[in-house]
Structures are given as C-alpha cells and as structure tokens.
Write a protein that holds these residues in place. Structure first.
Motif, PDB file in Angstrom:
ATOM      1  N   VAL A   1      40.143  49.735  35.436  1.00  9.95           N
ATOM      2  CA  VAL A   1      40.309  49.767  36.986  1.00  9.95           C
ATOM      3  C   VAL A   1      41.891  49.307  37.142  1.00  9.95           C
ATOM      4  O   VAL A   1      42.168  50.023  38.246  1.00  9.95           O
ATOM      5  CB  VAL A   1      39.369  48.914  37.800  1.00  9.95           C
ATOM      6  N   ASN A   2      42.520  48.560  36.268  1.00 13.83           N
ATOM      7  CA  ASN A   2      43.697  48.406  36.824  1.00 13.83           C
ATOM      8  C   ASN A   2      44.504  49.534  36.443  1.00 13.83           C
ATOM      9  O   ASN A   2      45.726  49.657  36.994  1.00 13.83           O
ATOM     10  CB  ASN A   2      44.195  46.941  35.737  1.00 13.83           C
ATOM     11  N   LEU A   3      44.218  50.269  35.382  1.00  8.32           N
ATOM     12  CA  LEU A   3      45.015  51.546  34.977  1.00  8.32           C
ATOM     13  C   LEU A   3      44.886  52.567  36.164  1.00  8.32           C
ATOM     14  O   LEU A   3      46.000  52.849  36.710  1.00  8.32           O
ATOM     15  CB  LEU A   3      44.579  52.056  33.643  1.00  8.32           C
ATOM     16  N   ILE A   4      43.768  52.646  36.774  1.00  7.87           N
ATOM     17  CA  ILE A   4      43.672  53.576  37.699  1.00  7.87           C
ATOM     18  C   ILE A   4      44.326  53.066  39.160  1.00  7.87           C
ATOM     19  O   ILE A   4      44.960  53.909  39.722  1.00  7.87           O
ATOM     20  CB  ILE A   4      42.151  53.508  38.131  1.00  7.87           C
ATOM     21  N   ALA A   5      44.288  51.838  39.294  1.00  5.12           N
ATOM     22  CA  ALA A   5      45.015  51.378  40.641  1.00  5.12           C
ATOM     23  C   ALA A   5      46.649  51.383  40.329  1.00  5.12           C
ATOM     24  O   ALA A   5      47.354  51.874  41.214  1.00  5.12           O
ATOM     25  CB  ALA A   5      44.758  49.846  40.823  1.00  5.12           C
ATOM     26  N   SER A   6      47.086  51.326  39.008  1.00  7.76           N
ATOM     27  CA  SER A   6      48.557  51.529  38.954  1.00  7.76           C
ATOM     28  C   SER A   6      48.899  53.016  38.889  1.00  7.76           C
ATOM     29  O   SER A   6      49.930  53.440  39.696  1.00  7.76           O
ATOM     30  CB  SER A   6      48.681  50.986  37.405  1.00  7.76           C
ATOM     31  N   LYS A   7      48.025  54.053  38.543  1.00 10.26           N
ATOM     32  CA  LYS A   7      48.014  55.435  38.325  1.00 10.26           C
ATOM     33  C   LYS A   7      48.173  55.930  39.872  1.00 10.26           C
ATOM     34  O   LYS A   7      49.086  56.616  40.262  1.00 10.26           O
ATOM     35  CB  LYS A   7      47.262  56.221  37.621  1.00 10.26           C
TER      36      LYS A   7
END
Length: 269
Positions: free
Chosen positions: A94-100
């Motif tokens: 979820v952190n990766l998605i939020a960053s992307k």
C-alpha cells in the motif's frame, strides 16, 4: 487528502469488506487491484485480475505500467476527493501504491482482522482455495466482460447494518489462478466421524445434517459410554471442541454451528 490503507493477505476478503468500511467512515474513493473506484463505480484503471499471470497481476495492482499509473493519477486529481482508501496485501504494497499515485503519506492503516471476524476470514480463504473466486468491488454492469476469460457470477448487492444500499461487488475467476481444489462433502463428514470416534467415550457417531459452503453448520448424533454421576455436558462440549479444531486445522473452516444430538448412553459402573 486523507489516505487510508486496508491491509490483509490474499483471499481474506478485503474487497468484499471495503465498501462497508468506506460507508462507515465516509470514504468515497478506493484504490483496489489497479482500479480507481468513486462512490461504488469504476472511474479509471484496469483490474489486475484481467492479467494472464500472477507477475503481471502484481505489476498492474502496484501501477508499474506508466500509462496505467497516469490514467488513475489524472482521474484522482480531477475528482478532488477528500478521502481515499488504498487496498493491498501488505503495508509495503500500500505504501508503494500511495507513492506511485503521489497520494502522500498514508494517515491510517487498518488490518482486515480489525473489520472482519476470524470466521469470515477463514470462510473467504476456504472459498478462494476451493473455488478460486475473487471479488471486484464494482457493479457487474461495469465489468469488461470481453477482457475476462470467465465470469463466475454477478456477486451481490451490499447493504449497511441499517439495511441501506451501499454498493455491489462482482465475483470473477481470473485467468492467472492455479486452478481449484475440489473437496467432496463426504471428506468433511468422514473427518468429523473419525474425530468423534477418537474420543474414548464415544461409542458411535453419525452426521444428521450438514452445510459446509454457505451457512457452515453440522449436526452430529452420538452415542456415549459415560458414568451416571458425571456431568453429561462435558463429553458433548468436548466433541464440539474437537470437531471445530480439526475442521479449522485441516480445511480452514470455522463452523458457524456444531450441534450435538445425544442418541443413547451406555452407563459405566
């Protein structure tokens, strides 16, 4: 924008629960499996469940592809939502998605175990393992049927605890699934009977009624060897406990009810 995250392993029922959670917390927007959902309708993106293999599905879900990522980013910016929920299998995801998607820092993380009971989670896992069913939290009419290999069923309409309609989910069979595991109902029955007979005080046991798919209940008729002066509830409760533990351990089924009918007692002196 306030950013929420719902985290749970694959097959634990996140997509089934997400509409109810968003309704309770007044969250209009969802990012789940590569799609941007607003007020229960798909706005942008392509579901990861359309992909041909697991690797591509993970890339789709985490917005690895630039054109896909830009499409969803632009849609989010145009809608100007105040709250959004990101769904993923781990905090890292979820952190990766939020960053992307440039959503900023996630303000609140919620584990699926906080909003679903252990029985609901185990049921979801059982359905995933045996039937390979996945859920998309959008209406059936919005599913791009020409891109899917097979639609299993329309899913269901979801209602809040106050019986207010809050949205729909669609149940599908993705192309990247490994397949399904078929367990005949007789297997469950045989395991239950064997478990009962391992208890020294059980003379005989048989299944009267059973439902291992929807309601998840079983009625067992037993005959006992027991001493008159002892509490009769003890062996009956022990049978319930053992059957529940075995089904949970072997099949990840947490039964809704395990009813015991006492048919006969042979008194021991």
């Amino acid at each position: 924008m306030i950013v929420y995250a719902l985290v749970g392993k694959s097959g634990t029922g996140k997509s089934t629960s997400v509409l109810q959670y968003c309704h309770e917390h007044n969250i209009p927007a969802i990012i789940d499996d590569g799609i941007f959902i607003l007020n229960g309708s798909k706005i942008a993106g392509t579901s990861a469940k359309y992909e041909k293999n697991y690797i591509k599905a993970v890339k789709r879900a985490t917005f690895f592809y630039e054109d896909h990522c830009k499409e969803v980013m632009d849609a989010i910016q145009m809608t100007c939502v105040a709250k959004i929920l990101v769904v993923g299998t781990s905090v890292k995801m979820v952190n990766l998605i939020a960053s992307k998607l440039e959503l900023g820092k996630i303000n609140k993380y919620v584990d699926v175990s906080e909003i679903r009971t252990s029985m609901e989670i185990n049921m979801a896992r059982h359905m995933r393992n045996t039937q390979g069913k996945h859920v998309i939290p959008i209406p059936y009419t919005q599913v791009e049927t020409n891109r899917l290999k097979k639609i299993i069923q329309k899913g269901k309409k979801l209602f809040s605890k106050q019986a207010k309609y809050i949205g729909e989910v669609t149940v599908i069979q993705p192309r990247f699934t490994k397949g399904t595991i078929m367990i005949h109902e007789n297997v469950y029955r045989d395991v239950i009977i064997h478990t009962c007979k391992t208890l020294h005080f059980v003379r005989n046991a048989k299944i009267v009624e059973s439902d291992f798919n929807t309601f998840q209940g079983v009625t067992i008729e037993i005959e006992l060897n027991w001493q008159l002066e002892k509490n009769i509830y003890e062996p009956l409760e022990k049978v319930q406990e053992m059957v529940n533990e075995v089904l949970l351990s072997y099949f990840e089924i947490e039964m809704n009810t395990i009813d015991i009918q006492l048919a006969a007692i042979k008194l021991e002196i």
